[in-house]
Design a protein around this motif. Structure first.
Motif, PDB file in Angstrom:
ATOM      1  N   ARG A 142       0.753  -1.236  -0.013  1.00 56.20           N
ATOM      2  CA  ARG A 142       0.039   0.164   0.034  1.00 56.20           C
ATOM      3  C   ARG A 142       0.877   1.169  -0.071  1.00 56.20           C
ATOM      4  N   LEU A 143       0.693   2.131  -1.000  1.00 59.92           N
ATOM      5  CA  LEU A 143       1.605   3.170  -1.124  1.00 59.92           C
ATOM      6  C   LEU A 143       0.656   4.551  -0.987  1.00 59.92           C
ATOM      7  N   VAL A 144       0.852   5.222  -0.331  1.00 63.29           N
ATOM      8  CA  VAL A 144       0.265   6.734  -0.200  1.00 63.29           C
ATOM      9  C   VAL A 144       1.220   7.827  -0.626  1.00 63.29           C
ATOM     10  N   VAL A 145       0.502   8.505  -1.740  1.00 61.45           N
ATOM     11  CA  VAL A 145       1.513   9.622  -2.246  1.00 61.45           C
ATOM     12  C   VAL A 145       0.810  11.046  -1.704  1.00 61.45           C
ATOM     13  N   ILE A 146       1.776  11.754  -1.069  1.00 59.52           N
ATOM     14  CA  ILE A 146       1.266  13.031  -0.551  1.00 59.52           C
ATOM     15  C   ILE A 146       1.914  14.054  -1.608  1.00 59.52           C
ATOM     16  N   GLY A 147       1.002  14.679  -2.135  1.00 62.19           N
ATOM     17  CA  GLY A 147       1.259  15.518  -3.362  1.00 62.19           C
ATOM     18  C   GLY A 147       0.890  14.987  -4.608  1.00 62.19           C
ATOM     19  N   ALA A 148       0.005  15.731  -5.533  1.00 59.13           N
ATOM     20  CA  ALA A 148      -0.448  15.120  -6.715  1.00 59.13           C
ATOM     21  C   ALA A 148       0.134  15.847  -7.779  1.00 59.13           C
ATOM     22  N   GLY A 149       1.154  16.437  -7.725  1.00 52.46           N
ATOM     23  CA  GLY A 149       1.778  16.926  -8.839  1.00 52.46           C
ATOM     24  C   GLY A 149       2.493  15.850  -9.714  1.00 52.46           C
ATOM     25  N   PHE A 150       3.623  16.401 -10.572  1.00 53.07           N
ATOM     26  CA  PHE A 150       3.747  15.413 -11.617  1.00 53.07           C
ATOM     27  C   PHE A 150       4.558  14.200 -11.340  1.00 53.07           C
ATOM     28  N   ILE A 151       5.574  14.453 -10.202  1.00 55.80           N
ATOM     29  CA  ILE A 151       6.476  13.513  -9.927  1.00 55.80           C
ATOM     30  C   ILE A 151       5.524  12.522  -8.960  1.00 55.80           C
ATOM     31  N   GLY A 152       4.680  12.974  -8.203  1.00 53.53           N
ATOM     32  CA  GLY A 152       3.702  12.081  -7.315  1.00 53.53           C
ATOM     33  C   GLY A 152       2.868  11.282  -8.244  1.00 53.53           C
ATOM     34  N   ALA A 153       2.382  12.089  -9.359  1.00 53.20           N
ATOM     35  CA  ALA A 153       1.379  11.113 -10.348  1.00 53.20           C
ATOM     36  C   ALA A 153       2.180  10.190 -11.194  1.00 53.20           C
ATOM     37  N   GLU A 154       3.487  10.354 -11.300  1.00 49.27           N
ATOM     38  CA  GLU A 154       4.058   9.191 -12.167  1.00 49.27           C
ATOM     39  C   GLU A 154       4.490   8.181 -11.327  1.00 49.27           C
ATOM     40  N   VAL A 155       5.044   8.507  -9.912  1.00 45.08           N
ATOM     41  CA  VAL A 155       5.146   7.413  -8.968  1.00 45.08           C
ATOM     42  C   VAL A 155       3.808   6.615  -8.765  1.00 45.08           C
ATOM     43  N   ALA A 156       2.999   7.229  -8.498  1.00 50.71           N
ATOM     44  CA  ALA A 156       1.325   6.394  -8.488  1.00 50.71           C
ATOM     45  C   ALA A 156       1.411   5.573  -9.659  1.00 50.71           C
ATOM     46  N   SER A 157       1.358   6.163 -10.782  1.00 50.66           N
ATOM     47  CA  SER A 157       1.107   5.418 -12.224  1.00 50.66           C
ATOM     48  C   SER A 157       2.231   4.137 -12.122  1.00 50.66           C
ATOM     49  N   THR A 158       3.298   4.296 -11.709  1.00 49.94           N
ATOM     50  CA  THR A 158       4.461   3.092 -11.752  1.00 49.94           C
ATOM     51  C   THR A 158       4.083   2.138 -10.589  1.00 49.94           C
ATOM     52  N   ALA A 159       3.619   2.553  -9.374  1.00 50.15           N
ATOM     53  CA  ALA A 159       3.385   1.775  -8.327  1.00 50.15           C
ATOM     54  C   ALA A 159       2.131   0.815  -8.707  1.00 50.15           C
ATOM     55  N   ARG A 160       1.196   1.519  -9.351  1.00 50.13           N
ATOM     56  CA  ARG A 160       0.012   0.886  -9.765  1.00 50.13           C
ATOM     57  C   ARG A 160       0.216  -0.246 -10.731  1.00 50.13           C
ATOM     58  N   ASP A 161       1.127   0.037 -11.695  1.00 48.99           N
ATOM     59  CA  ASP A 161       1.392  -1.074 -12.415  1.00 48.99           C
ATOM     60  C   ASP A 161       2.255  -2.165 -11.782  1.00 48.99           C
ATOM     61  N   LEU A 162       3.004  -1.901 -10.741  1.00 52.91           N
ATOM     62  CA  LEU A 162       3.779  -2.941  -9.962  1.00 52.91           C
ATOM     63  C   LEU A 162       2.526  -3.676  -9.227  1.00 52.91           C
ATOM     64  N   GLY A 163       1.358  -3.340  -8.932  1.00 53.63           N
ATOM     65  CA  GLY A 163       0.445  -4.058  -8.218  1.00 53.63           C
ATOM     66  C   GLY A 163       0.032  -3.513  -7.018  1.00 53.63           C
ATOM     67  N   LEU A 164       0.586  -2.248  -6.783  1.00 58.01           N
ATOM     68  CA  LEU A 164       0.386  -1.836  -5.396  1.00 58.01           C
ATOM     69  C   LEU A 164      -0.918  -1.267  -5.165  1.00 58.01           C
ATOM     70  N   ASP A 165      -1.811  -1.265  -4.122  1.00 62.20           N
ATOM     71  CA  ASP A 165      -2.695  -0.244  -3.725  1.00 62.20           C
ATOM     72  C   ASP A 165      -2.250   1.204  -3.636  1.00 62.20           C
ATOM     73  N   VAL A 166      -2.796   2.180  -4.313  1.00 56.10           N
ATOM     74  CA  VAL A 166      -2.259   3.567  -4.264  1.00 56.10           C
ATOM     75  C   VAL A 166      -3.465   4.544  -3.995  1.00 56.10           C
ATOM     76  N   THR A 167      -3.086   5.271  -3.027  1.00 56.83           N
ATOM     77  CA  THR A 167      -3.898   6.535  -2.740  1.00 56.83           C
ATOM     78  C   THR A 167      -2.869   7.824  -2.833  1.00 56.83           C
ATOM     79  N   VAL A 168      -3.450   8.799  -3.541  1.00 53.83           N
ATOM     80  CA  VAL A 168      -3.069  10.134  -3.581  1.00 53.83           C
ATOM     81  C   VAL A 168      -3.597  11.164  -2.928  1.00 53.83           C
ATOM     82  N   VAL A 169      -2.884  11.967  -2.301  1.00 54.91           N
ATOM     83  CA  VAL A 169      -3.673  12.813  -1.223  1.00 54.91           C
ATOM     84  C   VAL A 169      -2.901  14.287  -1.694  1.00 54.91           C
ATOM     85  N   GLU A 170      -3.942  15.339  -1.861  1.00 58.53           N
ATOM     86  CA  GLU A 170      -3.636  16.677  -2.394  1.00 58.53           C
ATOM     87  C   GLU A 170      -4.336  17.585  -1.681  1.00 58.53           C
ATOM     88  N   THR A 171      -3.723  18.868  -1.335  1.00 58.88           N
ATOM     89  CA  THR A 171      -4.410  19.622  -0.393  1.00 58.88           C
ATOM     90  C   THR A 171      -5.326  20.621  -1.184  1.00 58.88           C
TER      91      THR A 171
END
Length: 445
Positions: A142-171
């Protein structure tokens, strides 16, 4: 000018060194870099390298037969600059004197207060960061990404492709609104939901939860998430954490081996998001503190003119640490994009070698791209609040389109999603003829 020191050995520093040699400088050239690595490409760190599809050797920016005739001082951190004789002071007590200096020290990822002592908490800026994050993603669920900028979005995409459960949080209410505007920002952000990534907007992060014992943060019996639950009594809480915008950086070393690991992210609304791994992607700050007291104007970066001159004789600045004046925008700003670090050093080299007597060519329009969920996102130009946006080709619903931003009926920016060929034509025209009218540009496409 017989000697030049380039402080910073990443893409901007390497590009400056190449430009200096290409423009005829044959004197002593020294490149100083904090990292021990030779220059490497950073964009793949959040994508191909993180996914294991690219090796460290593939990241190299130098050709095997490239020889700049330079002295490399790697693993050396600049701690100060004496402008009286242009001497760069280094952390090991030595110094480098030069007739000219290129400041290319880049930027550092902002971190969360209190998050440095927990294992599994990462930022992503360097090769070493990517190595550590990749190791944790392989083992995590389970990955939580804090910040939905481009780095966060790219890591979220990569982690999802690796099979992780992913949540992104943005203020912010809408990710990417600052760069793309609210309408198109929402469209790009919707890619998360299309691929099973949960996106939570409009809420900040209060802290990170972690414990060094097996009964750390847990959800209700039989559940994998604890949305809506309160922070458990006795859990270790790294508090004081706010959201991703306006955050001041708080230094924290990577958690030592065997340290307590992160187990959850506590939101401002008391929800807890369980996490094995946390990626903090809340932006970066320019590495300019080492220049304090040396006569530079330091705001959000080293303030420069349109050719990279800093106001301190014999010193120019390039890359993520430099806030150049943009005549088209009418103010100074930093361009934190790969193409800026690649192209602007040529203009700074002209400024440095000519002593400011030769005006460099006008800078090209800012351009960046991002690869997310197998899709190519490209953007060129400047978008401002109040610009109109129209979809010129494709369909937003199909996630394949090209949109044009206009200001007083003049195209000022272009966004595309999976429309590479058409975007390339628009980019060339927009960059070559920034003052042309909409009808003129259309006739030439």
């Amino acid at each position: 000018m017989r000697s030049i020191a380039v402080v910073g050995a990443s893409l901007a520093g390497l590009s400056a060194a190449r430009a200096l040699r290409g423009q005829g400088f044959d004197g002593r050239l020294t490149l100083i870099g904090t990292e021990s690595h030779r220059p490497y490409d950073r964009p793949p760190l959040s994508k191909e390298f993180l996914a294991g599809r690219m090796s460290e050797a593939d990241l190299a920016l130098e050709a095997d037969d490239e020889d700049l005739g330079a002295e490399w001082r790697l693993g050396a951190t600049a701690t100060g600059l004496d402008p009286s004789d242009r001497r760069v002071l280094l952390g090991d007590g030595t110094s480098v004197r030069a007739d000219g200096i290129v400041v290319a020290t880049g930027a550092s990822a902002r971190t969360l207060p209190g998050g440095g002592g927990l294992g599994g908490v990462h930022t992503l800026r360097s090769l070493d960061d990517a190595r550590a994050l990749r190791s944790d993603l392989v083992r995590g669920r389970r990955l939580v990404v804090i910040g939905a900028g481009f780095i966060g979005a790219e890591v979220a995409s990569t982690a999802r492709d690796l099979g992780l459960d992913v949540t992104v949080v943005e203020t912010a209410p809408t990710p990417f609104a600052g760069a793309l505007g609210a309408e198109m920002g929402a469209v790009v952000a919707s890619l998360h939901g299309d691929h099973g990534v949960r996106l939570i907007c409009g809420v900040g992060v209060r802290g990170l939860l972690g414990a060094g014992r097996a009964d750390g943060v847990r959800g209700p019996a039989g559940t994998g998430r604890v949305d809506g639950a309160r922070g458990p009594a006795g859990a270790d809480l790294a508090d004081g954490v706010q959201g991703s915008e306006g955050m001041d950086r708080v230094d924290g070393a990577r958690a030592p081996e065997g340290a307590a690991r992160v187990e959850g992210v506590l939101l401002d609304d008391d929800r807890i998001l369980p996490a094995d791994v946390v990626l903090v992607g809340i932006g970066a700050r320019p590495n300019v503190e080492w220049l304090a007291g040396a006569g530079f104007q330091l705001t959000n970066g080293v303030v420069c003119d349109a050719g990279g001159a800093t106001g301190v004789p014999g010193v120019v600045a390039v890359g993520d640490c430099a806030a150049w004046f943009d005549p088209g925008m009418g103010y100074h700003h930093r361009v934190e994009h790969w193409t800026g670090a690649l192209r602007r050093p040529a203009a700074a080299a002209v400024t440095l070698l000519s002593g400011g007597a030769t005006a460099p060519d006008p800078p090209s329009s800012p351009y960046f791209w991002s690869d997310q969920y197998g899709m190519k996102i490209q953007f060129v130009g400047h978008a401002r609040p109040g610009d109109t946006v129209t979809v010129e080709e494709g369909d937003v619903a199909d996630r394949s389109f090209l949109a044009v931003y206009r200001r007083q009926d003049r195209p000022v920016a272009v966004l595309s999603l999976n429309q590479v060929r058409l975007f390339t034509r628009w980019r060339r025209r927009l960059d070559a003829t920034p003052s042309r009218t909409d009808s003129t540009l259309r006739s030439e496409l």
